[in-house]
Design an enzyme around this catalytic site. Structure first.
Site, PDB file in Angstrom:
ATOM      1  N   ARG A  40      42.197  18.783 -39.383  1.00 27.67           N
ATOM      2  CA  ARG A  40      42.563  20.119 -39.856  1.00 27.67           C
ATOM      3  C   ARG A  40      42.206  21.239 -38.881  1.00 27.67           C
ATOM      4  NH1 ARG A  40      40.353  21.961 -45.717  1.00 27.67           N
ATOM      5  NH2 ARG A  40      38.292  21.960 -44.782  1.00 27.67           N
ATOM      6  N   LYS A  61      42.805  22.963 -52.156  1.00 27.27           N
ATOM      7  CA  LYS A  61      42.555  24.150 -52.976  1.00 27.27           C
ATOM      8  C   LYS A  61      42.992  25.425 -52.263  1.00 27.27           C
ATOM      9  CE  LYS A  61      38.068  23.348 -53.311  1.00 27.27           C
ATOM     10  NZ  LYS A  61      37.796  22.066 -52.652  1.00 27.27           N
ATOM     11  N   ARG A 112      30.546  25.362 -58.057  1.00 30.67           N
ATOM     12  CA  ARG A 112      30.309  24.034 -57.499  1.00 30.67           C
ATOM     13  C   ARG A 112      29.117  23.353 -58.144  1.00 30.67           C
ATOM     14  NH1 ARG A 112      32.999  25.148 -52.310  1.00 30.67           N
ATOM     15  NH2 ARG A 112      33.099  23.271 -51.044  1.00 30.67           N
ATOM     16  N   ARG A 139      29.311  16.535 -47.462  1.00 27.17           N
ATOM     17  CA  ARG A 139      30.101  17.365 -48.386  1.00 27.17           C
ATOM     18  C   ARG A 139      30.626  16.530 -49.544  1.00 27.17           C
ATOM     19  NH1 ARG A 139      33.978  19.601 -44.057  1.00 27.17           N
ATOM     20  NH2 ARG A 139      35.193  20.594 -45.693  1.00 27.17           N
ATOM     21  N   ARG A 196      36.925  24.086 -38.110  1.00 23.92           N
ATOM     22  CA  ARG A 196      35.656  24.423 -38.736  1.00 23.92           C
ATOM     23  C   ARG A 196      34.544  23.511 -38.225  1.00 23.92           C
ATOM     24  NH1 ARG A 196      36.820  24.872 -45.056  1.00 23.92           N
ATOM     25  NH2 ARG A 196      34.912  23.658 -45.023  1.00 23.92           N
TER      26      ARG A 196
END
Ligand code: ADP
Ligand code: ZN
Length: 215
Positions: free
Chosen positions: A127, A15, A88, A172, A161
């Protein structure tokens, strides 16, 4: 023509990457509640500290907080919003509908980025991003040309992160399936849903999104 869209999909669906492209190519405004919350947590306030705890566990922050953040941004004005990571929950979706109506905006499309779970885990656990310009990298699929240096801006402030670890990622994903995935049916029923294949090449995904938005 200005359009307002939602990018909907599980963590790691891409996203943020697609939102950044839309900002560059169309001058749209990215409203990422994840980015706003990360800014809030570094503010040093009590609220920021509580938000940080919840985020690092991989759970959702309360509807009240994120709706408040979005309300502030919409009040600042501007047209052509990309909602990235918001809504969400169904309550957030209802609130967004109301806020848009109040500010004379409409919702044009909900881009559903479809990705399978194994790909998500691979994407997220490698990531890292540039703390200066926000460019996103991956250990295996998109390393920096020079180790430790951002290709885009030359910064050495590369970060991972705190919630991009296996435990938080599991939470998540669960949060996504329990609370966010019902939004797919919600927006389908409203005639807004446009599914794209989030596993395709980045340019290809961008093309599919452009097509969904009418070229
Ligand atoms: P990702 O989609 O990769 O999980 P985000 O940056 O969108 O990353 O979100 C990171 C975290 O911020 C979420 O796990 C959650 O704790 C919090 N968050 C972001 N947006 C929302 C939202 N709309 N409602 C509740 N919590 C949110
Ligand atoms: Zn950079």
């Amino acid at each position: 023509m200005t359009i307002n869209i939602i990018l909907l999909g599980p963590p790691g669906a891409g996203k943020g990457t697609q939102a950044r492209r839309l900002v560059e190519e169309r001058g749209m405004v990215q409203l990422s509640t994840g980015d706003m919350l990360r800014a809030a947590r570094s503010s040093g306030t009590e609220m920021g500290r509580r938000v940080a705890e919840v985020m690092d566990r991989g759970q959702l922050v309360t509807d009240e907080i994120v709706i408040g953040l979005i309300r502030e941004k919409l009040a600042e004005g501007g047209k052509g919003f990309i909602f990235d990571g918001f809504p969400r929950t169904l309550a957030q979706a209802d609130a967004l509908g109301q806020l848009l109506a109040e500010t004379g905006n409409s919702l044009d499309a909900v881009i559903e980025m479809q990705v399978d779970d194994e790909a998500l885990v691979r994407r997220i656990t490698g990531r890292f991003t540039c703390g200066n310009c926000g460019e996103v990298y991956h250990d295996d699929t998109r390393p920096t040309k020079v180790p430790g240096v951002c290709d885009a801006c030359g910064s050495t402030d590369l970060k991972r992160r705190a919630d991009d670890n296996e435990d938080s990622l599991k939470t998540r994903l669960l949060e996504y399936y329990k609370k966010t995935s019902p939004l797919i049916g919600y927006y389908y029923a409203k005639g807004k849903l446009a599914p794209v294949d989030g596993l395709a090449e980045m340019d290809d995904v961008a093309g599919q999104i452009a097509k969904a938005l009418g070229g």
